[in-house]
Write an enzyme that holds these catalytic residues in place. Structure first.
Site, PDB file in Angstrom:
ATOM      1  N   HIS A 113     -31.222 -14.538 -39.979  1.00 24.51           N
ATOM      2  CA  HIS A 113     -32.181 -13.751 -39.145  1.00 24.51           C
ATOM      3  C   HIS A 113     -32.252 -12.142 -39.721  1.00 24.51           C
ATOM      4  O   HIS A 113     -33.242 -11.520 -39.456  1.00 24.51           O
ATOM      5  CB  HIS A 113     -32.208 -13.813 -37.565  1.00 24.51           C
ATOM      6  CG  HIS A 113     -31.026 -12.964 -37.090  1.00 24.51           C
ATOM      7  ND1 HIS A 113     -29.796 -13.475 -36.855  1.00 24.51           N
ATOM      8  CD2 HIS A 113     -30.849 -11.809 -36.408  1.00 24.51           C
ATOM      9  CE1 HIS A 113     -29.005 -12.522 -36.265  1.00 24.51           C
ATOM     10  NE2 HIS A 113     -29.663 -11.479 -35.996  1.00 24.51           N
ATOM     11  N   LYS A 167     -35.552  -9.024 -40.168  1.00 31.90           N
ATOM     12  CA  LYS A 167     -35.718  -7.615 -39.330  1.00 31.90           C
ATOM     13  C   LYS A 167     -36.666  -6.855 -40.265  1.00 31.90           C
ATOM     14  O   LYS A 167     -36.710  -6.635 -41.275  1.00 31.90           O
ATOM     15  CB  LYS A 167     -34.430  -6.937 -39.498  1.00 31.90           C
ATOM     16  CG  LYS A 167     -33.236  -7.760 -38.346  1.00 31.90           C
ATOM     17  CD  LYS A 167     -31.935  -7.063 -38.313  1.00 31.90           C
ATOM     18  CE  LYS A 167     -31.181  -7.774 -37.330  1.00 31.90           C
ATOM     19  NZ  LYS A 167     -31.197  -7.681 -35.848  1.00 31.90           N
ATOM     20  N   ASP A 175     -19.024 -15.563 -39.473  1.00 37.69           N
ATOM     21  CA  ASP A 175     -20.160 -15.099 -38.800  1.00 37.69           C
ATOM     22  C   ASP A 175     -21.031 -14.199 -39.250  1.00 37.69           C
ATOM     23  O   ASP A 175     -22.296 -14.252 -38.964  1.00 37.69           O
ATOM     24  CB  ASP A 175     -19.844 -14.705 -37.281  1.00 37.69           C
ATOM     25  CG  ASP A 175     -20.569 -14.911 -36.079  1.00 37.69           C
ATOM     26  OD1 ASP A 175     -21.511 -15.656 -36.076  1.00 37.69           O
ATOM     27  OD2 ASP A 175     -20.495 -13.778 -35.374  1.00 37.69           O
ATOM     28  N   HIS A 224     -25.110 -12.560 -43.222  1.00 37.45           N
ATOM     29  CA  HIS A 224     -25.952 -11.287 -42.866  1.00 37.45           C
ATOM     30  C   HIS A 224     -25.655 -10.243 -43.919  1.00 37.45           C
ATOM     31  O   HIS A 224     -26.387  -9.622 -44.677  1.00 37.45           O
ATOM     32  CB  HIS A 224     -25.698 -10.813 -41.312  1.00 37.45           C
ATOM     33  CG  HIS A 224     -26.093 -11.717 -40.389  1.00 37.45           C
ATOM     34  ND1 HIS A 224     -27.030 -12.639 -40.508  1.00 37.45           N
ATOM     35  CD2 HIS A 224     -25.490 -12.009 -39.198  1.00 37.45           C
ATOM     36  CE1 HIS A 224     -27.128 -13.492 -39.583  1.00 37.45           C
ATOM     37  NE2 HIS A 224     -26.244 -13.055 -38.753  1.00 37.45           N
ATOM     38  N   LYS A 267     -16.851  -6.537 -33.844  1.00 36.47           N
ATOM     39  CA  LYS A 267     -17.155  -6.629 -32.200  1.00 36.47           C
ATOM     40  C   LYS A 267     -16.508  -5.853 -31.497  1.00 36.47           C
ATOM     41  O   LYS A 267     -15.466  -5.349 -32.006  1.00 36.47           O
ATOM     42  CB  LYS A 267     -16.961  -8.207 -31.893  1.00 36.47           C
ATOM     43  CG  LYS A 267     -17.691  -9.160 -32.707  1.00 36.47           C
ATOM     44  CD  LYS A 267     -18.656 -10.134 -31.711  1.00 36.47           C
ATOM     45  CE  LYS A 267     -19.404 -11.135 -32.453  1.00 36.47           C
ATOM     46  NZ  LYS A 267     -20.850 -10.886 -32.175  1.00 36.47           N
TER      47      LYS A 267
HETATM   48  C1  BG6 Z   1     -25.390 -13.655 -35.186  1.00 37.80           C
HETATM   49  C2  BG6 Z   1     -23.892 -13.773 -35.037  1.00 37.80           C
HETATM   50  O1  BG6 Z   1     -25.903 -14.482 -36.287  1.00 37.80           O
HETATM   51  O2  BG6 Z   1     -25.786 -12.132 -35.200  1.00 37.80           O
HETATM   52  C3  BG6 Z   1     -23.529 -13.186 -33.599  1.00 37.80           C
HETATM   53  O3  BG6 Z   1     -23.695 -15.288 -34.539  1.00 37.80           O
HETATM   54  C4  BG6 Z   1     -24.035 -11.706 -33.609  1.00 37.80           C
HETATM   55  O4  BG6 Z   1     -22.228 -13.125 -33.446  1.00 37.80           O
HETATM   56  C5  BG6 Z   1     -25.536 -11.378 -34.236  1.00 37.80           C
HETATM   57  O5  BG6 Z   1     -23.919 -10.907 -32.521  1.00 37.80           O
HETATM   58  C6  BG6 Z   1     -25.955 -10.111 -34.475  1.00 37.80           C
HETATM   59  O6  BG6 Z   1     -27.404 -10.143 -34.678  1.00 37.80           O
HETATM   60  P1  BG6 Z   1     -28.160  -9.058 -34.249  1.00 37.80           P
HETATM   61  O7  BG6 Z   1     -29.617  -9.125 -34.644  1.00 37.80           O
HETATM   62  O8  BG6 Z   1     -28.086  -8.727 -32.710  1.00 37.80           O
HETATM   63  O9  BG6 Z   1     -27.498  -7.654 -34.939  1.00 37.80           O
END
Ligand code: BG6
Length: 488
Positions: A172, A176, A229, A234, A334
């Site tokens: 995802h 953005k 994760d 990402h 985190k």
């Molecule tokens: C997800 C992870 O893919 O992305 C989560 O599994 C994380 O752990 C999240 O919190 C973060 O996404 P965003 O868009 O809130 O930065």
């Protein structure tokens, strides 16, 4: 156009936190084709109405401006229905087939917001039941597998049933708006391209910091950790977006070919770089936003001796002509001191000083992903009148910045990541989805890190929640003579 969007994991976290709000926004914006069905699938015994009520109650947690009124929800809910089904049970698949037969849809999207362990069974059963059709698309959520071998196994089983153009591997972060704007900055403007290279850039930093802990996802997170994760997907996708060569056009494969080349050019790990250039951390008790928070090991679903990392910082290099020798730093964690995600491009200092510049002065471009969505260009300017001397100008230059806030410029009601990606799936646009070879290459590169951690009895370094991670992360970047933004 008519569609069926089947959401497996229909009562799960992702569906109510991200997918339903995104679908509702698309509905509100009028971009969701009217003749569509959204079917939540889960094992619970729910009627259609009970499912609609469940989803409605979950909207209470969504920010006010994005919450539906009763009237809006009623209209949206007319698209929603529910199917009770256990994906691991072959006997349940005929009910899915019956559900699909109820509606003639141009496009059928199977969105697997479930544990990846179910992906293979799902594909096998769809094939066995003869349900696969050319108008079907499958969306796979990350992490796709646990390591390279499991990733390849999943990709192989999905490809037995679906062709690559039917497979939408979602990350995802690519949806953005700020990432779209990074592409626009780089490939829609010629200004920065001549500077986007080792001769002019000293280092690039990618930070994805979260204040949140692991919330209610203890069991999932403890078997995953920050590397799988966040970094494998990402962070590496952001790295690709910032480091890739300009694609020959905007087609999905042209973009993905260039991203793949970046991943292939990542300098392989050695025992020495694994020791020096990777830091793993885990949060201990601390204070976030003024409130005391528990240690990771005390979170529900996490064991008291868990060695799962909640923080990773690493330094890597891209071995090609454009980037050779430029360090790229990635950090994510985190329970850090703030929620922010940004890419910082640090240029080299001016080659010859005729001004007294602030110590360490160099231009910087910051691409903010969140919470702010925008660009900042840090420059130096003359704030006060200078007295000219023969050798230098007397006054120091002052740091100033050009600040472009995309929310202010374009309005904050812009299309969010999941909304954008869901609409892309319905339209069959693959540009912002990840190809299997990219994913495999990313796993191949992170695997030595996983292996070195598995063999290291010391475990992750503890850091107090509400800080910027273990001090080793600052020490790592300081060895190159640089610092993380908040420390400079
Ligand atoms: C997800 C992870 O893919 O992305 C989560 O599994 C994380 O752990 C999240 O919190 C973060 O996404 P965003 O868009 O809130 O930065």
């Amino acid at each position: 156009m008519s569609f069926d969007l089947i959401l497996f994991g229909g009562t799960g976290d992702l569906v109510w936190r991200k997918l339903m709000p995104a679908l509702f926004q698309a509905f509100r914006h009028g971009s969701l084709p009217a003749n569509g069905r959204i079917v939540g699938v889960a094992r619970d015994d729910l009627t259609n109405d009970a499912y609609r009520s469940l989803i409605k109650s979950r909207f209470d947690g969504v920010e006010l401006a994005k919450r539906p009124t009763d009237e809006e929800f009623a209209r949206f809910a007319a698209m929603l229905s529910y199917l009770r089904m256990d994906l691991s049970n072959p006997a349940d698949y005929p009910r899915l087939a019956t559900k699909l037969d109820e509606h003639t849809a141009d496009t059928v999207v199977m969105y697997l917001a479930t544990a990846p362990s179910l992906f293979t069974t799902f594909c096998e059963q769809i094939a066995a039941a003869g349900m696969s059709r050319p108008n079907m698309r499958v969306v796979l959520e990350k992490p796709l597998g646990h390591d390279l071998a499991s990733n390849m196994a999943i990709n192989a089983s999905v490809r037995k049933v679906f062709s690559e153009r039917q497979i939408f591997r979602i990350d995802h972060y690519l949806g953005k708006p700020s990432v779209q704007n990074l592409f626009a900055l780089r490939f829609g403007n010629a200004l920065f391209e001549p500077l986007w290279r080792r001769e002019d850039i000293a280092n690039i930093q990618i930070t994805i910091a979260e204040e949140l802990g692991i919330e209610k996802r203890g069991a999932f997170y403890d078997s995953t950790g920050a590397l799988r994760d966040m970094v494998q997907n990402h962070a590496l996708q952001l790295l690709c977006a910032v480091a890739m060569e300009p694609p020959i056009n905007a087609h999905a494969d042209a973009i993905r070919d260039e991203k793949l080349k970046v991943l292939r050019s990542l300098r392989p790990w050695t025992p020495e770089t694994l020791r020096q250039h990777v830091v793993r951390g885990q949060y201990a008790v601390g204070t976030v936003d003024g409130a005391p928070v528990a240690a990771y090991r005390a979170e529900p679903g996490v064991g008291p001796a868990s060695n799962t990392e909640t923080f990773v910082a690493l330094r890597c290099e891209i071995a090609n002509w454009r980037w050779a020798g430029v360090p790229f730093y990635i950090r994510t964690g985190k329970r850090l001191a703030g929620r922010s995600a940004y890419i910082e491009v640090n240029f080299r200092p001016a080659p010859h000083a005729i001004y007294k510049s602030p110590i360490g002065a160099a231009n910087r471009l910051v691409i903010h992903l969140q919470p702010k969505d925008g660009l900042e260009l840090h420059l130096f300017a003359q704030g006060q009148q200078n007295r000219m001397t023969s050798q230098s100008l007397d006054n120091q230059l002052s740091p100033v910045q050009l600040d472009l806030d995309f929310d202010k410029r374009f309005g904050s009601e812009r299309v969010g990541a999941y909304e954008r990606l869901l609409l892309d799936v319905l339209d069959g646009r693959l540009n912002l989805f990840v190809r299997s070879d990219e994913q495999e290459e990313a796993w191949r590169w992170v695997e030595p890190i996983m292996q070195s951690w598995a063999a290291d009895p010391e475990g992750p370094r503890q850091y107090a929640a509400g800080t910027w991670g273990p001090s080793a992360s600052s020490a790592m970047i300081a060895r190159d003579g640089y610092c993380w933004t908040e420390e400079c």
